[in-house]
Design a protein around this motif. Structure first.
Motif, PDB file in Angstrom:
ATOM      1  N   LYS A  37      42.409  48.479  47.783  1.00 17.85           N
ATOM      2  CA  LYS A  37      41.453  47.554  48.404  1.00 17.85           C
ATOM      3  C   LYS A  37      42.108  46.744  49.518  1.00 17.85           C
ATOM      4  O   LYS A  37      43.294  46.444  49.469  1.00 17.85           O
ATOM      5  CB  LYS A  37      40.884  46.593  47.347  1.00 17.85           C
ATOM      6  CG  LYS A  37      39.979  47.253  46.319  1.00 17.85           C
ATOM      7  CD  LYS A  37      39.457  46.245  45.319  1.00 17.85           C
ATOM      8  CE  LYS A  37      38.561  45.206  45.956  1.00 17.85           C
ATOM      9  NZ  LYS A  37      37.947  44.294  44.976  1.00 17.85           N
ATOM     10  N   TRP A  38      41.305  46.419  50.517  1.00 15.56           N
ATOM     11  CA  TRP A  38      41.722  45.452  51.524  1.00 15.56           C
ATOM     12  C   TRP A  38      41.410  44.064  50.972  1.00 15.56           C
ATOM     13  O   TRP A  38      40.287  43.798  50.527  1.00 15.56           O
ATOM     14  CB  TRP A  38      40.960  45.671  52.836  1.00 15.56           C
ATOM     15  CG  TRP A  38      41.295  44.660  53.894  1.00 15.56           C
ATOM     16  CD1 TRP A  38      42.361  44.690  54.743  1.00 15.56           C
ATOM     17  CD2 TRP A  38      40.574  43.463  54.207  1.00 15.56           C
ATOM     18  NE1 TRP A  38      42.352  43.598  55.563  1.00 15.56           N
ATOM     19  CE2 TRP A  38      41.267  42.820  55.248  1.00 15.56           C
ATOM     20  CE3 TRP A  38      39.421  42.870  53.690  1.00 15.56           C
ATOM     21  CZ2 TRP A  38      40.829  41.617  55.804  1.00 15.56           C
ATOM     22  CZ3 TRP A  38      38.987  41.670  54.239  1.00 15.56           C
ATOM     23  CH2 TRP A  38      39.682  41.059  55.279  1.00 15.56           C
ATOM     24  N   HIS A  39      42.406  43.175  50.983  1.00 14.67           N
ATOM     25  CA  HIS A  39      42.221  41.835  50.427  1.00 14.67           C
ATOM     26  C   HIS A  39      42.120  40.816  51.549  1.00 14.67           C
ATOM     27  O   HIS A  39      43.007  40.750  52.414  1.00 14.67           O
ATOM     28  CB  HIS A  39      43.389  41.474  49.504  1.00 14.67           C
ATOM     29  CG  HIS A  39      43.488  42.363  48.298  1.00 14.67           C
ATOM     30  ND1 HIS A  39      42.665  42.218  47.198  1.00 14.67           N
ATOM     31  CD2 HIS A  39      44.290  43.426  48.032  1.00 14.67           C
ATOM     32  CE1 HIS A  39      42.965  43.140  46.304  1.00 14.67           C
ATOM     33  NE2 HIS A  39      43.935  43.893  46.777  1.00 14.67           N
ATOM     34  N   PRO A  40      41.064  40.012  51.566  1.00 13.45           N
ATOM     35  CA  PRO A  40      40.916  38.997  52.612  1.00 13.45           C
ATOM     36  C   PRO A  40      41.920  37.871  52.414  1.00 13.45           C
ATOM     37  O   PRO A  40      42.406  37.640  51.296  1.00 13.45           O
ATOM     38  CB  PRO A  40      39.478  38.500  52.416  1.00 13.45           C
ATOM     39  CG  PRO A  40      39.194  38.748  50.968  1.00 13.45           C
ATOM     40  CD  PRO A  40      39.932  40.004  50.613  1.00 13.45           C
ATOM     41  N   PRO A  41      42.245  37.146  53.486  1.00 15.06           N
ATOM     42  CA  PRO A  41      43.162  36.009  53.359  1.00 15.06           C
ATOM     43  C   PRO A  41      42.433  34.797  52.793  1.00 15.06           C
ATOM     44  O   PRO A  41      41.199  34.757  52.762  1.00 15.06           O
ATOM     45  CB  PRO A  41      43.595  35.760  54.800  1.00 15.06           C
ATOM     46  CG  PRO A  41      42.387  36.157  55.599  1.00 15.06           C
ATOM     47  CD  PRO A  41      41.789  37.340  54.869  1.00 15.06           C
ATOM     48  N   GLU A 156      46.004  53.627  53.030  1.00 14.57           N
ATOM     49  CA  GLU A 156      44.589  53.505  52.649  1.00 14.57           C
ATOM     50  C   GLU A 156      44.105  52.066  52.708  1.00 14.57           C
ATOM     51  O   GLU A 156      42.905  51.814  52.785  1.00 14.57           O
ATOM     52  CB  GLU A 156      44.378  54.072  51.242  1.00 14.57           C
ATOM     53  CG  GLU A 156      44.506  55.583  51.143  1.00 14.57           C
ATOM     54  CD  GLU A 156      45.939  56.076  51.161  1.00 14.57           C
ATOM     55  OE1 GLU A 156      46.157  57.292  51.268  1.00 14.57           O
ATOM     56  OE2 GLU A 156      46.868  55.238  51.060  1.00 14.57           O
ATOM     57  N   GLY A 157      45.017  51.098  52.651  1.00 11.72           N
ATOM     58  CA  GLY A 157      44.650  49.693  52.775  1.00 11.72           C
ATOM     59  C   GLY A 157      44.676  49.205  54.210  1.00 11.72           C
ATOM     60  O   GLY A 157      44.422  48.035  54.486  1.00 11.72           O
ATOM     61  N   ASN A 158      44.980  50.120  55.139  1.00 11.35           N
ATOM     62  CA  ASN A 158      45.113  49.756  56.548  1.00 11.35           C
ATOM     63  C   ASN A 158      44.321  50.717  57.430  1.00 11.35           C
ATOM     64  O   ASN A 158      44.754  51.095  58.517  1.00 11.35           O
ATOM     65  CB  ASN A 158      46.601  49.784  56.950  1.00 11.35           C
ATOM     66  CG  ASN A 158      46.871  49.101  58.269  1.00 11.35           C
ATOM     67  OD1 ASN A 158      46.227  48.114  58.624  1.00 11.35           O
ATOM     68  ND2 ASN A 158      47.832  49.627  59.014  1.00 11.35           N
ATOM     69  N   THR A 190      35.248  48.192  58.397  1.00 14.48           N
ATOM     70  CA  THR A 190      35.409  46.760  58.134  1.00 14.48           C
ATOM     71  C   THR A 190      34.286  46.220  57.253  1.00 14.48           C
ATOM     72  O   THR A 190      34.514  45.329  56.431  1.00 14.48           O
ATOM     73  CB  THR A 190      35.457  45.971  59.454  1.00 14.48           C
ATOM     74  OG1 THR A 190      34.266  46.226  60.221  1.00 14.48           O
ATOM     75  CG2 THR A 190      36.667  46.379  60.280  1.00 14.48           C
ATOM     76  N   ARG A 191      33.083  46.757  57.407  1.00 16.03           N
ATOM     77  CA  ARG A 191      31.967  46.324  56.556  1.00 16.03           C
ATOM     78  C   ARG A 191      32.221  46.713  55.101  1.00 16.03           C
ATOM     79  O   ARG A 191      32.016  45.921  54.182  1.00 16.03           O
ATOM     80  CB  ARG A 191      30.665  46.953  57.053  1.00 16.03           C
ATOM     81  CG  ARG A 191      29.407  46.385  56.390  1.00 16.03           C
ATOM     82  CD  ARG A 191      28.150  47.047  56.918  1.00 16.03           C
ATOM     83  NE  ARG A 191      28.074  47.021  58.361  1.00 16.03           N
ATOM     84  CZ  ARG A 191      28.137  48.108  59.138  1.00 16.03           C
ATOM     85  NH1 ARG A 191      28.271  49.303  58.592  1.00 16.03           N
ATOM     86  NH2 ARG A 191      28.048  47.995  60.437  1.00 16.03           N
ATOM     87  N   MET A 192      32.690  47.920  54.892  1.00 15.41           N
ATOM     88  CA  MET A 192      32.979  48.397  53.544  1.00 15.41           C
ATOM     89  C   MET A 192      34.099  47.571  52.902  1.00 15.41           C
ATOM     90  O   MET A 192      34.015  47.173  51.737  1.00 15.41           O
ATOM     91  CB  MET A 192      33.380  49.871  53.593  1.00 15.41           C
ATOM     92  CG  MET A 192      33.663  50.484  52.233  1.00 15.41           C
ATOM     93  SD  MET A 192      34.148  52.225  52.342  1.00 15.41           S
ATOM     94  CE  MET A 192      35.816  52.037  53.012  1.00 15.41           C
ATOM     95  N   GLU A 193      35.139  47.297  53.673  1.00  9.90           N
ATOM     96  CA  GLU A 193      36.267  46.533  53.139  1.00  9.90           C
ATOM     97  C   GLU A 193      35.887  45.083  52.853  1.00  9.90           C
ATOM     98  O   GLU A 193      36.357  44.485  51.884  1.00  9.90           O
ATOM     99  CB  GLU A 193      37.448  46.616  54.103  1.00  9.90           C
ATOM    100  CG  GLU A 193      38.040  48.015  54.170  1.00  9.90           C
ATOM    101  CD  GLU A 193      39.223  48.145  55.104  1.00  9.90           C
ATOM    102  OE1 GLU A 193      39.999  49.101  54.955  1.00  9.90           O
ATOM    103  OE2 GLU A 193      39.382  47.282  56.001  1.00  9.90           O
ATOM    104  N   ILE A 197      34.827  47.261  48.717  1.00  5.67           N
ATOM    105  CA  ILE A 197      34.806  48.670  48.327  1.00  5.67           C
ATOM    106  C   ILE A 197      36.173  49.281  48.617  1.00  5.67           C
ATOM    107  O   ILE A 197      36.644  49.232  49.757  1.00  5.67           O
ATOM    108  CB  ILE A 197      33.712  49.433  49.079  1.00  5.67           C
ATOM    109  CG1 ILE A 197      32.342  48.808  48.785  1.00  5.67           C
ATOM    110  CG2 ILE A 197      33.710  50.913  48.704  1.00  5.67           C
ATOM    111  CD1 ILE A 197      31.212  49.367  49.613  1.00  5.67           C
ATOM    112  N   PRO A 198      36.824  49.861  47.621  1.00  7.42           N
ATOM    113  CA  PRO A 198      38.186  50.379  47.841  1.00  7.42           C
ATOM    114  C   PRO A 198      38.206  51.731  48.542  1.00  7.42           C
ATOM    115  O   PRO A 198      37.223  52.477  48.528  1.00  7.42           O
ATOM    116  CB  PRO A 198      38.738  50.503  46.413  1.00  7.42           C
ATOM    117  CG  PRO A 198      37.515  50.787  45.582  1.00  7.42           C
ATOM    118  CD  PRO A 198      36.396  50.002  46.222  1.00  7.42           C
ATOM    119  N   ASN A 199      39.324  52.021  49.164  1.00  7.05           N
ATOM    120  CA  ASN A 199      39.604  53.356  49.662  1.00  7.05           C
ATOM    121  C   ASN A 199      40.413  54.085  48.592  1.00  7.05           C
ATOM    122  O   ASN A 199      41.148  53.460  47.829  1.00  7.05           O
ATOM    123  CB  ASN A 199      40.391  53.284  50.971  1.00  7.05           C
ATOM    124  CG  ASN A 199      39.610  52.593  52.071  1.00  7.05           C
ATOM    125  OD1 ASN A 199      38.507  53.001  52.402  1.00  7.05           O
ATOM    126  ND2 ASN A 199      40.173  51.534  52.636  1.00  7.05           N
TER     127      ASN A 199
END
Length: 208
Positions: A37-41, A156-158, A190-193, A197-199
């Motif tokens: 997953k992409w994690h927001p700051p 996958e997180g980038n 970016t909308r999915m992340e 929603i994980p990759n």
């Protein structure tokens, strides 16, 4: 044998043989699916996802970075060709350009890269190879202007940074974009992340 009873005479001339699978067959690798997953700051931090790409066959390089806030909103992004002659130099130049862009927002900056070697280099006291030491020096100077942290994430997180770096290789000039002007594919990522929603990362586990 009509009554279902086996006697010694029934086994006369019969030999039993068991085939044992080889060691490799018993321990053949099994693919594993891992969610990345992409994690927001945290607010008020902004997150800079960065990536550099280098094609050795053509000696072409490109970089791309994207800046998002704690809600996942895209604040700015860019794709650009780079004057780099190695993958390491491309990654470092992409970080330098991304930092220069992120400093405009006057917030603490969380840099995330899928280049583990670069993360280890910039988080150490080393300068790296001679041909990249100038870029490292510029990055360190930029870091002093703001609170900055740098971490590693799998590719996958980038995904957003990876896409922008590939766009940079094919670009003729530096191209800056925002949430309204970025390509549809990038907007979809970016909308999915932002939704959490994980990759999926597929890897082979050969330890079992």
């Amino acid at each position: 044998m009509a009554n279902g009873i086996y006697k010694k005479k029934h086994w006369k001339g019969v030999s039993l043989k068991i085939t044992v699978p080889s060691h490799d067959e018993l321990r053949s690798p099994r693919p594993l699916a891992v969610a990345i997953k992409w994690h927001p700051p945290d607010d008020p931090w902004i997150k800079l996802n960065t990536d550099g790409a280098f094609l050795e066959a053509s000696d072409k390089a490109g970089g791309g970075d994207i800046i998002r806030d704690h809600t996942g909103k895209v604040l700015s992004a860019f794709a650009s060709p780079l004057e780099a002659h190695s993958a390491l130099e491309a990654e470092l130049l992409a970080i330098q350009l991304g930092l220069e862009l992120a400093l405009e927002f006057n917030r603490p900056i969380w840099i995330e890269s899928d280049a583990q070697q670069v993360v280890q280099l910039l988080n150490s006291t080393r300068w790296g190879p001679a041909h990249t030491s100038r870029v490292v020096a510029r990055i360190l100077l930029l870091n002093r202007q703001r609170v900055v942290r740098l971490t590693y994430t799998p590719r996958e997180g980038n995904r957003a940074g990876d896409l922008l770096a590939k766009m940079g290789i094919d670009s003729q000039n530096y191209c800056r974009m925002n949430a309204h002007t970025m390509p549809r594919h990038l907007a979809a990522i970016t909308r999915m992340e932002a939704l959490g929603i994980p990759n999926i990362r597929v890897q082979h586990d050969d330890k079992e």
